[in-house]
Design a protein around this motif. Structure first.
Motif, PDB file in Angstrom:
ATOM      1  N   ALA A  36     -24.742 -17.495  25.918  1.00 18.32           N
ATOM      2  CA  ALA A  36     -23.625 -18.437  25.999  1.00 18.32           C
ATOM      3  C   ALA A  36     -23.791 -19.562  24.984  1.00 18.32           C
ATOM      4  O   ALA A  36     -22.833 -19.951  24.302  1.00 18.32           O
ATOM      5  N   ARG A  37     -24.996 -20.078  24.865  1.00 18.20           N
ATOM      6  CA  ARG A  37     -25.244 -21.157  23.898  1.00 18.20           C
ATOM      7  C   ARG A  37     -25.036 -20.664  22.469  1.00 18.20           C
ATOM      8  O   ARG A  37     -24.471 -21.374  21.632  1.00 18.20           O
ATOM      9  N   MET A  38     -25.477 -19.444  22.188  1.00 20.50           N
ATOM     10  CA  MET A  38     -25.327 -18.895  20.849  1.00 20.50           C
ATOM     11  C   MET A  38     -23.849 -18.730  20.488  1.00 20.50           C
ATOM     12  O   MET A  38     -23.430 -19.065  19.382  1.00 20.50           O
ATOM     13  N   ILE A  39     -23.060 -18.232  21.438  1.00 19.73           N
ATOM     14  CA  ILE A  39     -21.626 -18.069  21.195  1.00 19.73           C
ATOM     15  C   ILE A  39     -20.989 -19.425  20.919  1.00 19.73           C
ATOM     16  O   ILE A  39     -20.216 -19.587  19.972  1.00 19.73           O
ATOM     17  N   TYR A  40     -21.320 -20.423  21.748  1.00 15.17           N
ATOM     18  CA  TYR A  40     -20.744 -21.753  21.539  1.00 15.17           C
ATOM     19  C   TYR A  40     -21.103 -22.305  20.165  1.00 15.17           C
ATOM     20  O   TYR A  40     -20.248 -22.875  19.466  1.00 15.17           O
ATOM     21  N   GLU A  41     -22.341 -22.146  19.765  1.00 13.14           N
ATOM     22  CA  GLU A  41     -22.772 -22.674  18.466  1.00 13.14           C
ATOM     23  C   GLU A  41     -21.989 -22.047  17.323  1.00 13.14           C
ATOM     24  O   GLU A  41     -21.591 -22.742  16.374  1.00 13.14           O
ATOM     25  N   VAL A  42     -21.752 -20.744  17.404  1.00 12.56           N
ATOM     26  CA  VAL A  42     -20.984 -20.058  16.357  1.00 12.56           C
ATOM     27  C   VAL A  42     -19.541 -20.544  16.350  1.00 12.56           C
ATOM     28  O   VAL A  42     -18.973 -20.849  15.294  1.00 12.56           O
ATOM     29  N   VAL A  43     -18.951 -20.627  17.536  1.00  9.79           N
ATOM     30  CA  VAL A  43     -17.547 -21.028  17.655  1.00  9.79           C
ATOM     31  C   VAL A  43     -17.353 -22.457  17.153  1.00  9.79           C
ATOM     32  O   VAL A  43     -16.434 -22.741  16.368  1.00  9.79           O
ATOM     33  N   GLU A  44     -18.218 -23.361  17.576  1.00 13.37           N
ATOM     34  CA  GLU A  44     -18.090 -24.763  17.184  1.00 13.37           C
ATOM     35  C   GLU A  44     -18.315 -24.942  15.690  1.00 13.37           C
ATOM     36  O   GLU A  44     -17.579 -25.666  15.004  1.00 13.37           O
ATOM     37  N   ALA A  45     -19.312 -24.262  15.141  1.00 11.58           N
ATOM     38  CA  ALA A  45     -19.653 -24.419  13.729  1.00 11.58           C
ATOM     39  C   ALA A  45     -18.567 -23.884  12.801  1.00 11.58           C
ATOM     40  O   ALA A  45     -18.429 -24.349  11.660  1.00 11.58           O
ATOM     41  N   ASN A  46     -17.770 -22.929  13.286  1.00 11.09           N
ATOM     42  CA  ASN A  46     -16.750 -22.297  12.452  1.00 11.09           C
ATOM     43  C   ASN A  46     -15.326 -22.732  12.796  1.00 11.09           C
ATOM     44  O   ASN A  46     -14.360 -22.106  12.346  1.00 11.09           O
ATOM     45  N   GLY A  47     -15.192 -23.803  13.581  1.00  7.93           N
ATOM     46  CA  GLY A  47     -13.879 -24.343  13.900  1.00  7.93           C
ATOM     47  C   GLY A  47     -12.994 -23.395  14.690  1.00  7.93           C
ATOM     48  O   GLY A  47     -11.775 -23.360  14.480  1.00  7.93           O
ATOM     49  N   LEU A  48     -13.591 -22.650  15.616  1.00  6.65           N
ATOM     50  CA  LEU A  48     -12.852 -21.616  16.344  1.00  6.65           C
ATOM     51  C   LEU A  48     -12.605 -21.952  17.813  1.00  6.65           C
ATOM     52  O   LEU A  48     -12.207 -21.089  18.594  1.00  6.65           O
ATOM     53  N   LEU A  49     -12.830 -23.199  18.192  1.00  5.52           N
ATOM     54  CA  LEU A  49     -12.680 -23.568  19.605  1.00  5.52           C
ATOM     55  C   LEU A  49     -11.258 -23.349  20.127  1.00  5.52           C
ATOM     56  O   LEU A  49     -11.057 -23.072  21.305  1.00  5.52           O
ATOM     57  N   LYS A  50     -10.277 -23.456  19.253  1.00  6.05           N
ATOM     58  CA  LYS A  50      -8.892 -23.215  19.663  1.00  6.05           C
ATOM     59  C   LYS A  50      -8.702 -21.765  20.102  1.00  6.05           C
ATOM     60  O   LYS A  50      -7.914 -21.477  21.001  1.00  6.05           O
ATOM     61  N   HIS A  51      -9.425 -20.858  19.469  1.00  8.10           N
ATOM     62  CA  HIS A  51      -9.278 -19.430  19.763  1.00  8.10           C
ATOM     63  C   HIS A  51     -10.289 -18.922  20.790  1.00  8.10           C
ATOM     64  O   HIS A  51     -10.023 -17.936  21.484  1.00  8.10           O
ATOM     65  N   VAL A  52     -11.435 -19.578  20.870  1.00  5.39           N
ATOM     66  CA  VAL A  52     -12.493 -19.150  21.801  1.00  5.39           C
ATOM     67  C   VAL A  52     -12.923 -20.382  22.593  1.00  5.39           C
ATOM     68  O   VAL A  52     -13.959 -21.002  22.315  1.00  5.39           O
ATOM     69  N   PRO A  53     -12.123 -20.769  23.598  1.00  2.00           N
ATOM     70  CA  PRO A  53     -12.331 -22.050  24.271  1.00  2.00           C
ATOM     71  C   PRO A  53     -13.374 -22.051  25.380  1.00  2.00           C
ATOM     72  O   PRO A  53     -13.545 -23.065  26.062  1.00  2.00           O
ATOM     73  N   GLY A  54     -14.082 -20.946  25.579  1.00  3.04           N
ATOM     74  CA  GLY A  54     -15.087 -20.944  26.626  1.00  3.04           C
ATOM     75  C   GLY A  54     -15.643 -19.565  26.910  1.00  3.04           C
ATOM     76  O   GLY A  54     -15.272 -18.576  26.282  1.00  3.04           O
ATOM     77  N   ILE A  55     -16.539 -19.541  27.902  1.00  2.00           N
ATOM     78  CA  ILE A  55     -17.250 -18.330  28.325  1.00  2.00           C
ATOM     79  C   ILE A  55     -16.779 -17.908  29.711  1.00  2.00           C
ATOM     80  O   ILE A  55     -16.476 -18.747  30.558  1.00  2.00           O
ATOM     81  N   HIS A  56     -16.734 -16.600  29.924  1.00  2.00           N
ATOM     82  CA  HIS A  56     -16.523 -16.026  31.256  1.00  2.00           C
ATOM     83  C   HIS A  56     -17.818 -15.315  31.649  1.00  2.00           C
ATOM     84  O   HIS A  56     -18.237 -14.383  30.983  1.00  2.00           O
ATOM     85  N   PHE A  57     -18.462 -15.795  32.727  1.00  2.00           N
ATOM     86  CA  PHE A  57     -19.614 -15.086  33.284  1.00  2.00           C
ATOM     87  C   PHE A  57     -19.110 -14.151  34.376  1.00  2.00           C
ATOM     88  O   PHE A  57     -18.619 -14.604  35.410  1.00  2.00           O
ATOM     89  N   GLU A  58     -19.220 -12.848  34.130  1.00  2.00           N
ATOM     90  CA  GLU A  58     -18.858 -11.853  35.149  1.00  2.00           C
ATOM     91  C   GLU A  58     -20.144 -11.458  35.862  1.00  2.00           C
ATOM     92  O   GLU A  58     -20.842 -10.535  35.486  1.00  2.00           O
ATOM     93  N   GLY A  59     -20.473 -12.170  36.927  1.00  2.00           N
ATOM     94  CA  GLY A  59     -21.760 -12.059  37.570  1.00  2.00           C
ATOM     95  C   GLY A  59     -22.611 -13.263  37.178  1.00  2.00           C
ATOM     96  O   GLY A  59     -22.151 -14.131  36.443  1.00  2.00           O
ATOM     97  N   PRO A  60     -23.854 -13.354  37.659  1.00  2.00           N
ATOM     98  CA  PRO A  60     -24.581 -12.315  38.391  1.00  2.00           C
ATOM     99  C   PRO A  60     -24.421 -12.376  39.903  1.00  2.00           C
ATOM    100  O   PRO A  60     -25.131 -11.674  40.624  1.00  2.00           O
ATOM    101  N   PHE A  61     -23.477 -13.190  40.389  1.00  2.00           N
ATOM    102  CA  PHE A  61     -23.349 -13.410  41.833  1.00  2.00           C
ATOM    103  C   PHE A  61     -22.338 -12.437  42.446  1.00  2.00           C
ATOM    104  O   PHE A  61     -21.326 -12.851  43.024  1.00  2.00           O
TER     105      PHE A  61
END
Length: 304
Positions: free
Chosen positions: A60-85
């Motif tokens: 999740a942190r790696m994805i955020y770092e890529v998205v933020e560094a490349n100005g893509l937050l408008k297109h990739v505004p967050g993470i969906h955790f499917e699990g582990p609960f």
């Protein structure tokens, strides 16, 4: 059908990149985002499935770092955790690895949603897991949308989840055993709970057309969101592959299936593919297609 720039709340990967992979790289993340946006997806949530909490947080942190560094937050505004609960019961656990299923203790929930503060948008969990109402309330308080699924929850447990603040149903009609009680089962429980919006996969394989019609008749266009559940094999030719911890067969018709577990392993379709199949059923108007393919998801993300 007009392509309005679809919003996909559940994307496990694209064209060889798996967001749950322990070997995920920043280069792969950026390539997958750029390629997926070129398919007609405008906004999406990279989805990380059940696994060891440290790996989930790292990816999740790696994805955020890529998205933020490349100005893509408008297109990739967050993470969906499917699990582990989720449920570890065969069928309900689906293609997830049962050994990595965990209980939603306050400590586990905090570890998950604090992995990238403010960037975790959706968590899918089982409504019958021990401590579910408390975990749902905790996540709602922290601004995380909870979706229930991959479970064997009763109507009472689904209702309790909605009471606690759950808002969505994860790929309703999937993530459950092939055989269910004919009257009392998690599929009907989700359909009957009016407060929960149903996310459904309309790739032509996860749900037959007549069942899609029934779900839309019950939930309506205002309470339905289309997702792709796309895997890293989206864009691949037919063959046998290892994905999401499974040995899966991608058939010529696009079906992605684990013959051993007798379950689907995500999809090999983009949301544009899913919207085309849905439109072909001639159930919804163009305005309603825009609702289920864009507007309702934007509302869940608070982007409308």
């Amino acid at each position: 059908m007009t392509n309005y720039g679809w919003v996909d709340l559940q994307v496990n990967g694209h064209n060889g990149v798996d967001y749950s992979d322990e070997n995920l790289t920043k280069e792969g993340i950026l390539r997958s985002i750029e390629e997926l946006l070129a398919t007609g997806t405008d906004i999406f949530l990279p989805t990380i499935i059940t696994g060891e909490l440290g790996k989930l947080a790292r990816n999740a942190r790696m994805i955020y770092e890529v998205v933020e560094a490349n100005g893509l937050l408008k297109h990739v505004p967050g993470i969906h955790f499917e699990g582990p609960f989720i449920s570890n019961v065969p069928g309900a656990v689906g293609a997830h690895t049962p050994a990595w299923v965990q209980k939603p203790t306050p400590e586990n929930v905090a570890a998950l949603i604090d992995s990238v503060p403010g960037y975790i948008r959706i968590v899918s969990m089982g409504a019958e897991t021990e401590g579910a109402p408390e975990a749902i309330a905790m996540m709602k308080e922290r601004g995380v949308v909870v979706s229930v699924g991959h479970h064997m929850a009763t109507s009472e447990q689904v209702r309790a989840a909605a009471d606690a603040g759950a808002q969505l149903l994860t790929h309703l009609g999937n993530g459950c055993p092939n055989l269910l009680d004919r009257h009392r089962n998690p599929f009907y429980a989700g359909l009957a709970e009016d407060r929960l919006t149903a996310m459904i996969i309309t790739d032509g394989h996860h749900l037959p057309g007549e069942l899609i019609k029934i779900i839309l008749r019950v939930k309506g266009a205002d309470r339905t969101i289309i997702t792709s559940d796309a895997s890293s094999l989206t864009g691949f030719p037919p063959g046998t592959y290892s994905t999401l911890g499974n040995e899966a067969v991608l058939y010529p018709n696009g079906l992605l299936y684990n013959p051993e577990k007798k379950c689907l392993v995500g999809s090999a379709s983009t949301i544009s593919d899913c919207m085309k199949f849905l439109a072909s059923l001639d159930i919804l108007t163009d305005a309603e297609l825009k609702k289920v393919g864009r507007d309702n998801a934007l509302a869940i993300l608070g982007m409308r």
